[in-house]
Enzyme design. Structure first.
Site, PDB file in Angstrom:
ATOM      1  N   GLY A 149       0.778  -1.234   0.000  1.00  0.00           N
ATOM      2  CA  GLY A 149       0.000   0.000   0.000  1.00  0.00           C
ATOM      3  C   GLY A 149       0.811   1.287   0.000  1.00  0.00           C
ATOM      4  O   GLY A 149       0.243   2.368   0.020  1.00  0.00           O
TER       5      GLY A 149
ATOM      6  N   LYS B 274      -6.095  -0.444 -13.770  1.00  0.00           N
ATOM      7  CA  LYS B 274      -7.514  -0.149 -13.535  1.00  0.00           C
ATOM      8  C   LYS B 274      -7.744  -0.255 -12.033  1.00  0.00           C
ATOM      9  O   LYS B 274      -7.249  -1.174 -11.384  1.00  0.00           O
ATOM     10  CB  LYS B 274      -8.365  -1.189 -14.285  1.00  0.00           C
ATOM     11  CG  LYS B 274      -9.846  -1.090 -14.035  1.00  0.00           C
ATOM     12  CD  LYS B 274     -10.481  -0.053 -14.916  1.00  0.00           C
ATOM     13  CE  LYS B 274     -11.965   0.119 -14.615  1.00  0.00           C
ATOM     14  NZ  LYS B 274     -12.493   1.327 -15.282  1.00  0.00           N
TER      15      LYS B 274
ATOM     16  N   HIS C 210      -4.077  -1.378   5.865  1.00  0.00           N
ATOM     17  CA  HIS C 210      -3.158  -2.413   5.406  1.00  0.00           C
ATOM     18  C   HIS C 210      -2.632  -3.308   6.524  1.00  0.00           C
ATOM     19  O   HIS C 210      -1.713  -4.097   6.315  1.00  0.00           O
ATOM     20  CB  HIS C 210      -2.003  -1.816   4.585  1.00  0.00           C
ATOM     21  CG  HIS C 210      -2.500  -0.964   3.450  1.00  0.00           C
ATOM     22  ND1 HIS C 210      -3.220  -1.484   2.405  1.00  0.00           N
ATOM     23  CD2 HIS C 210      -2.420   0.361   3.226  1.00  0.00           C
ATOM     24  CE1 HIS C 210      -3.564  -0.500   1.581  1.00  0.00           C
ATOM     25  NE2 HIS C 210      -3.095   0.632   2.064  1.00  0.00           N
TER      26      HIS C 210
ATOM     27  N   GLU D 167       0.274  -8.661  -6.047  1.00  0.00           N
ATOM     28  CA  GLU D 167       1.711  -8.771  -5.823  1.00  0.00           C
ATOM     29  C   GLU D 167       2.034 -10.120  -5.205  1.00  0.00           C
ATOM     30  O   GLU D 167       1.124 -10.866  -4.829  1.00  0.00           O
ATOM     31  CB  GLU D 167       2.215  -7.641  -4.925  1.00  0.00           C
ATOM     32  CG  GLU D 167       1.514  -7.485  -3.606  1.00  0.00           C
ATOM     33  CD  GLU D 167       1.863  -6.160  -2.911  1.00  0.00           C
ATOM     34  OE1 GLU D 167       2.519  -6.210  -1.881  1.00  0.00           O
ATOM     35  OE2 GLU D 167       1.473  -5.080  -3.406  1.00  0.00           O
TER      36      GLU D 167
ATOM     37  N   ARG E 241       7.975 -14.473   1.300  1.00  0.00           N
ATOM     38  CA  ARG E 241       8.348 -14.841   2.671  1.00  0.00           C
ATOM     39  C   ARG E 241       7.229 -15.682   3.291  1.00  0.00           C
ATOM     40  O   ARG E 241       6.154 -15.812   2.713  1.00  0.00           O
ATOM     41  CB  ARG E 241       8.501 -13.563   3.506  1.00  0.00           C
ATOM     42  CG  ARG E 241       7.202 -12.757   3.499  1.00  0.00           C
ATOM     43  CD  ARG E 241       7.116 -11.672   4.533  1.00  0.00           C
ATOM     44  NE  ARG E 241       5.742 -11.204   4.673  1.00  0.00           N
ATOM     45  CZ  ARG E 241       5.137 -10.312   3.897  1.00  0.00           C
ATOM     46  NH1 ARG E 241       5.798  -9.771   2.891  1.00  0.00           N
ATOM     47  NH2 ARG E 241       3.886  -9.966   4.093  1.00  0.00           N
TER      48      ARG E 241
HETATM   49  C1  MV4 Z   1      -5.414  -2.097  -5.725  1.00  0.00           C
HETATM   50  C2  MV4 Z   1      -6.698  -1.762  -5.259  1.00  0.00           C
HETATM   51  C3  MV4 Z   1      -7.688  -1.565  -6.196  1.00  0.00           C
HETATM   52  N1  MV4 Z   1      -7.409  -1.671  -7.514  1.00  0.00           N
HETATM   53  N2  MV4 Z   1      -5.195  -2.209  -7.053  1.00  0.00           N
HETATM   54  C4  MV4 Z   1      -3.253  -2.059  -1.447  1.00  0.00           C
HETATM   55  C5  MV4 Z   1      -2.013  -2.751  -1.012  1.00  0.00           C
HETATM   56  C6  MV4 Z   1      -1.368  -3.311  -2.218  1.00  0.00           C
HETATM   57  N3  MV4 Z   1      -1.053  -4.689  -1.981  1.00  0.00           N
HETATM   58  C7  MV4 Z   1      -2.344  -3.144  -3.330  1.00  0.00           C
HETATM   59  N4  MV4 Z   1      -3.485  -2.472  -2.794  1.00  0.00           N
HETATM   60  C8  MV4 Z   1      -4.584  -2.232  -3.542  1.00  0.00           C
HETATM   61  N5  MV4 Z   1      -4.404  -2.333  -4.888  1.00  0.00           N
HETATM   62  C9  MV4 Z   1      -6.173  -1.995  -7.907  1.00  0.00           C
HETATM   63  N6  MV4 Z   1      -5.915  -2.088  -9.227  1.00  0.00           N
HETATM   64  C10 MV4 Z   1      -6.917  -1.658  -3.885  1.00  0.00           C
HETATM   65  C11 MV4 Z   1      -5.855  -1.898  -3.016  1.00  0.00           C
HETATM   66  C12 MV4 Z   1      -6.176  -1.817  -1.604  1.00  0.00           C
HETATM   67  C13 MV4 Z   1      -6.164  -2.951  -0.810  1.00  0.00           C
HETATM   68  C14 MV4 Z   1      -5.804  -4.195  -1.294  1.00  0.00           C
HETATM   69  C15 MV4 Z   1      -5.776  -5.298  -0.484  1.00  0.00           C
HETATM   70  C16 MV4 Z   1      -6.142  -5.176   0.860  1.00  0.00           C
HETATM   71  C17 MV4 Z   1      -6.507  -3.973   1.344  1.00  0.00           C
HETATM   72  C18 MV4 Z   1      -6.523  -2.840   0.547  1.00  0.00           C
HETATM   73  C19 MV4 Z   1      -6.911  -1.610   1.081  1.00  0.00           C
HETATM   74  C20 MV4 Z   1      -6.914  -0.500   0.288  1.00  0.00           C
HETATM   75  C21 MV4 Z   1      -6.545  -0.598  -1.060  1.00  0.00           C
END
Ligand code: MV4
Length: 456
Positions: free
Chosen positions: A165, A201, A235, A288, A292
């Site tokens: 994040g 997106k 997060h 991603e 680990r």
């Molecule tokens: C995103 C998303 C919405 N759309 N990607 C947050 C942490 C990182 N691992 C990627 N994250 C996000 N990527 C797209 N294309 C929303 C998040 C996100 C999120 C993802 C997983 C768990 C919690 C989250 C909280 C806010 C935003």
């Protein structure tokens, strides 16, 4: 098998690694900081070595000191646990140069999957679903604007070297995209020394579902199915469960298979987690890869019967995975509540200090992974995780009932913890129905605060 390993970590995960090593007949050496001198886990290590003062920048993050300790104790390998140096490819490389096995992937595999853009390319090759977006780093604002108009707003700008994040910007229009790119790039350059950013997106509401994978050094991979980690705040995950509720078995199988293929193609040895967002129609989009062992690994252990931490050690020692994919089956349902020394009523402010009362829960299907006991003083220098309460039941309903009972039994005083919040969550319809998304906890807490505001 190794004779002796060094554990470059602290707290519950250090104890978890000691337990796994012990069962394999492997001796353990724990490094610790001055703030952890009284750490209860140190009693169970065969040897302990102080590596510096409390700040992790002066102890658990000091590669030179950890390697020195490893040389002095004559260990065969180093287990990094999670956090600290676990995803530091330079550390893995230094270990290799010093002829000490790093218990985790090679620096090459770590680099390939740790970089988000190269990870997306790997996903494309193995038909792992990803969000529409960039193939390469954004070269200019104009190029990004063109791509955004193709995929449609809203879009999200992410740092290729980022993760968890950090360094992200959401854009609902061209102006926001232009400023978001330069802001995200500057932030990424400052934080990671790599300003490369890319576009995806943006999906507004979704669930966070991840696949656990193990790879050995002979090119075999196993997928250990999925976990749902949707219940999180800023997060920081609060509750995790396996399997993810309400996922169609065919869908689960297909996504997990593609995730495992990604890990295999990366030449990866060790435990990896492939993170996805899942929309309302059960479409998956890879976010991603975490290179680990993760905090929430126990829920997968409970439903598969595989000791993931033990496997990371066996794999690093060159042993093959113990099972074939068809021998990996899911049994029942598991839930983990993270117990943090934080006050949820005061914005989750950390609560360091002395624990005078610690009464753990018990009974069938209840597991507690913790380094804490009565008389232990929680230091302020590290994260506030004091334990993980994990339950296993025949199905999700039984697991929730077990968690309710275990949370009722669990008493920690006088410091505030996340236990009362978890007790409440287990009774919330949205949780029990798994009718939630990644913003659920924040919405729940916000509605509390607005109630308070109205009363005032
Ligand atoms: C995103 C998303 C919405 N759309 N990607 C947050 C942490 C990182 N691992 C990627 N994250 C996000 N990527 C797209 N294309 C929303 C998040 C996100 C999120 C993802 C997983 C768990 C919690 C989250 C909280 C806010 C935003």
């Amino acid at each position: 098998m190794f004779s002796r390993i060094l554990i470059a970590n602290r707290g519950e995960i250090a104890l978890r690694i000691i337990r796994a090593a012990r069962e394999l007949g492997v001796e353990t050496v724990c490094v610790y900081s001055e703030a952890d001198r009284e750490g209860p886990w140190l009693e169970f290590a065969d040897r302990t070595i102080c590596i510096g003062p409390a700040p992790s920048s002066e102890s658990y993050l000091r590669i030179d000191r950890i390697i020195s300790a490893a040389e002095i104790a004559n260990v065969d390998a180093i287990h990094p646990g999670y956090g600290f140096l676990a995803e530091n490819a330079h550390f893995a490389e230094v270990c290799r140069d010093c002829h000490i096995e790093f218990i985790g992937p090679s620096p090459e595999a770590m680099g390939l999957l740790g970089d988000k853009l190269s990870c997306r390319q790997m996903a494309t090759r193995t038909r792992t679903p990803i969000f529409p977006g960039s193939k390469d780093p954004i070269k200019s604002q104009d190029d990004a604007v063109k791509l955004a108009s193709e995929i449609g707003y809203p879009v999200i700008v992410k740092a290729s070297a980022g993760g968890g994040g950090r360094g992200m910007r959401i854009a609902h229009n061209e102006a926001a995209l232009r400023s978001g790119i330069s802001a995200a790039s500057k932030e990424a350059e400052a934080a990671f020394g790599n300003g490369a950013v890319y576009l995806e997106k943006f999906l507004e509401d979704a669930r966070h579902v991840e696949i656990q994978v193990l790879g050995d050094k002979r090119g075999n991979v196993l997928q250990l199915f999925d976990r749902d980690c949707t219940s999180q705040r800023r997060h920081q995950k609060l509750v995790e469960e396996a399997p993810a509720p309400g996922v169609d078995p065919k869908k689960r199988e297909a996504v997990a298979k593609s995730a495992a293929e990604m890990i295999r193609r990366a030449g990866y040895a060790g435990a990896a987690t492939v993170e996805f967002l899942m929309d309302r129609d059960q479409n998956f989009y890879m976010l991603e890869v975490n290179t680990r062992v993760q905090v929430e690994h126990p829920v997968t252990e409970m439903v598969t019967g595989i000791d993931i931490v033990k496997e990371t050690i066996r794999i690093a020692a060159g042993e093959p995975l113990p099972l074939k994919q068809r021998e990996v089956t899911l049994r029942g349902h598991s839930i983990e509540c993270r117990i943090n020394a934080e006050d949820p009523d005061k914005g989750f402010i950390p609560q360091p200090g002395l624990i005078t009362e610690f009464s753990p829960p018990g009974g069938p299907g209840v597991r507690l992974d913790t380094h804490v006991r009565a008389g232990y003083r929680i230091p302020s220098a590290y994260d506030s995780l004091i334990g993980k309460l994990i339950v296993h039941g025949a199905d999700r309903e039984e697991a929730i009932a077990r968690m309710r009972g275990a949370l009722k039994e669990f008493k920690i005083a006088p410091i505030k913890t996340t236990i009362p919040l978890h007790r409440r969550l287990m009774d919330e319809r949205q949780f029990t129905d798994a009718d939630f998304d990644i913003h659920y906890i924040e919405r729940l807490l916000k509605s509390d605060n607005s109630d308070v505001a109205q009363k005032v």
